[in-house]
Design a protein around this motif. Structure first.
Motif, PDB file in Angstrom:
ATOM      1  N   ALA A 266      25.156   1.530 -31.682  1.00  0.00           N
ATOM      2  CA  ALA A 266      24.791   0.117 -31.565  1.00  0.00           C
ATOM      3  C   ALA A 266      25.922  -0.684 -30.923  1.00  0.00           C
ATOM      4  N   THR A 267      26.810   0.017 -30.218  1.00  0.00           N
ATOM      5  CA  THR A 267      27.882  -0.639 -29.471  1.00  0.00           C
ATOM      6  C   THR A 267      27.508  -0.655 -27.991  1.00  0.00           C
TER       7      THR A 267
ATOM      8  N   SER B  89      33.180   1.699 -37.744  1.00  0.00           N
ATOM      9  CA  SER B  89      33.860   0.739 -36.886  1.00  0.00           C
ATOM     10  C   SER B  89      35.304   1.177 -36.682  1.00  0.00           C
ATOM     11  N   ARG B  90      35.997   0.492 -35.790  1.00  0.00           N
ATOM     12  CA  ARG B  90      37.406   0.832 -35.558  1.00  0.00           C
ATOM     13  C   ARG B  90      38.259   0.477 -36.762  1.00  0.00           C
ATOM     14  N   ILE B  91      37.825  -0.541 -37.508  1.00  0.00           N
ATOM     15  CA  ILE B  91      38.587  -0.993 -38.676  1.00  0.00           C
ATOM     16  C   ILE B  91      37.803  -0.683 -39.947  1.00  0.00           C
ATOM     17  N   LYS B  92      38.417   0.025 -40.841  1.00  0.00           N
ATOM     18  CA  LYS B  92      37.796   0.392 -42.109  1.00  0.00           C
ATOM     19  C   LYS B  92      37.864  -0.792 -43.072  1.00  0.00           C
TER      20      LYS B  92
ATOM     21  N   THR C  57      29.199  -2.897 -35.645  1.00  0.00           N
ATOM     22  CA  THR C  57      28.811  -3.826 -36.716  1.00  0.00           C
ATOM     23  C   THR C  57      28.398  -5.198 -36.171  1.00  0.00           C
ATOM     24  N   GLY C  58      28.115  -5.275 -34.875  1.00  0.00           N
ATOM     25  CA  GLY C  58      27.743  -6.550 -34.256  1.00  0.00           C
ATOM     26  C   GLY C  58      26.285  -6.907 -34.472  1.00  0.00           C
TER      27      GLY C  58
ATOM     28  N   THR D 281      20.713 -11.788 -25.907  1.00  0.00           N
ATOM     29  CA  THR D 281      21.371 -10.492 -25.925  1.00  0.00           C
ATOM     30  C   THR D 281      22.855 -10.662 -26.252  1.00  0.00           C
ATOM     31  N   ILE D 282      23.566  -9.543 -26.251  1.00  0.00           N
ATOM     32  CA  ILE D 282      25.005  -9.528 -26.530  1.00  0.00           C
ATOM     33  C   ILE D 282      25.719 -10.506 -25.578  1.00  0.00           C
ATOM     34  N   PRO D 283      26.621 -11.358 -26.058  1.00  0.00           N
ATOM     35  CA  PRO D 283      27.228 -11.374 -27.400  1.00  0.00           C
ATOM     36  C   PRO D 283      26.766 -12.548 -28.266  1.00  0.00           C
ATOM     37  N   TYR D 284      25.539 -13.045 -28.027  1.00  0.00           N
ATOM     38  CA  TYR D 284      25.143 -14.318 -28.639  1.00  0.00           C
ATOM     39  C   TYR D 284      24.087 -14.217 -29.734  1.00  0.00           C
TER      40      TYR D 284
END
Length: 250
Positions: A181-182, A154-157, A132-133, A67-70
């Motif tokens: 998906a966050t 996402s926070r960054i375009k 985007t993870g 699972t997250i974050p691996y």
């Protein structure tokens, strides 16, 4: 003394005391009288600890969920990937093969596809994927298989991603599926929610949250208030877990 025949399974992640998987498989093993099987949490603070985990427990381990974050970080430690895991670029299931090798699979895409399919109508052609993870990678693979186009938020375009600030009424009119998906809104931080303009949700929309705890996130609650069809990640988790079990036993 006879060697133990107990087979161990587990979940690899970070800060995973809340884990769905441990409870799910413990109940599955108990109800099936599978007393020679166990499932536990492998809570690692850094993926570099994975190698030691495998070295110390290799003889008994039969399968691991990730699972997250691996989901992406574990890939370099594996000997082989399934075709779909390679295409997706994220792993949530590891099988210990008969010759002792570690093979990575992705069952997230299967679980998501099976969970969202009953909700889809003719007008559900485009989706917004928040995040985007590693979790989003299985989602977009499933959408590809369903013939649904998607845009990452996402926070960054960047070249392939729009920012939360880009989301307006036109974006919501065009994209009638919105997928979180966050991890934003996961227990215990249940008052948090992704920064999207919820007023643009309509009864034509699907709001799908990969989070299952709480069952109704702020994301789902705010979307439902505008009439959107909502679904949390519980069914997706059940489907992916059963697919993992199938892989471990084939």
């Amino acid at each position: 003394m006879a060697e133990s025949t107990k087979k161990r399974f587990g979940l690899l992640g970070k800060n995973i005391s809340y884990s769905f998987s441990k409870g799910y498989f413990a109940e599955k093993f108990a109800s099936g009288s599978l007393n020679d099987l166990s499932y536990e949490n492998f809570d690692l603070q850094d993926i570099s600890e994975f190698e030691t985990l495998i070295e110390n427990n290799h003889q008994e381990l039969a399968g691991i969920n990730v699972t997250i974050p691996y989901k992406e970080a574990v890939i370099p430690f594996l000997d082989k990937l399934s075709k779909k895991a390679k295409l997706i670029g994220a792993v949530n299931t590891i099988k210990f093969t008969r010759n002792g090798k570690l093979k990575g699979y992705n069952t997230d895409y299967y679980g998501f596809k099976k969970a969202i399919k009953p909700l889809l109508a003719e007008h559900h052609k485009k989706a917004l994927i928040l995040g985007t993870g590693g979790a989003s990678k299985g989602v977009c693979f499933a959408l590809d298989e369903l013939g649904i186009t998607y845009t990452f938020v996402s926070r960054i375009k960047n070249e392939n991603t729009i920012s939360y600030e880009d989301l307006d009424q036109d974006a919501f009119t065009e994209h009638t599926i919105v997928i979180n998906a966050t991890p934003v809104g996961t227990s215990p931080d249940i008052t948090a929610f992704p920064a999207v303009p919820y007023q643009y949700f309509t009864p034509q929309h699907i709001a799908f949250d990969l989070i299952y705890n709480p069952a109704v996130t702020q994301f789902l609650s705010k979307a439902a208030a505008q009439g959107a069809h909502t679904k949390n990640g519980y069914d997706m988790l059940v489907y992916q877990a059963e697919k993992s079990w199938e892989i471990w036993n084939k």
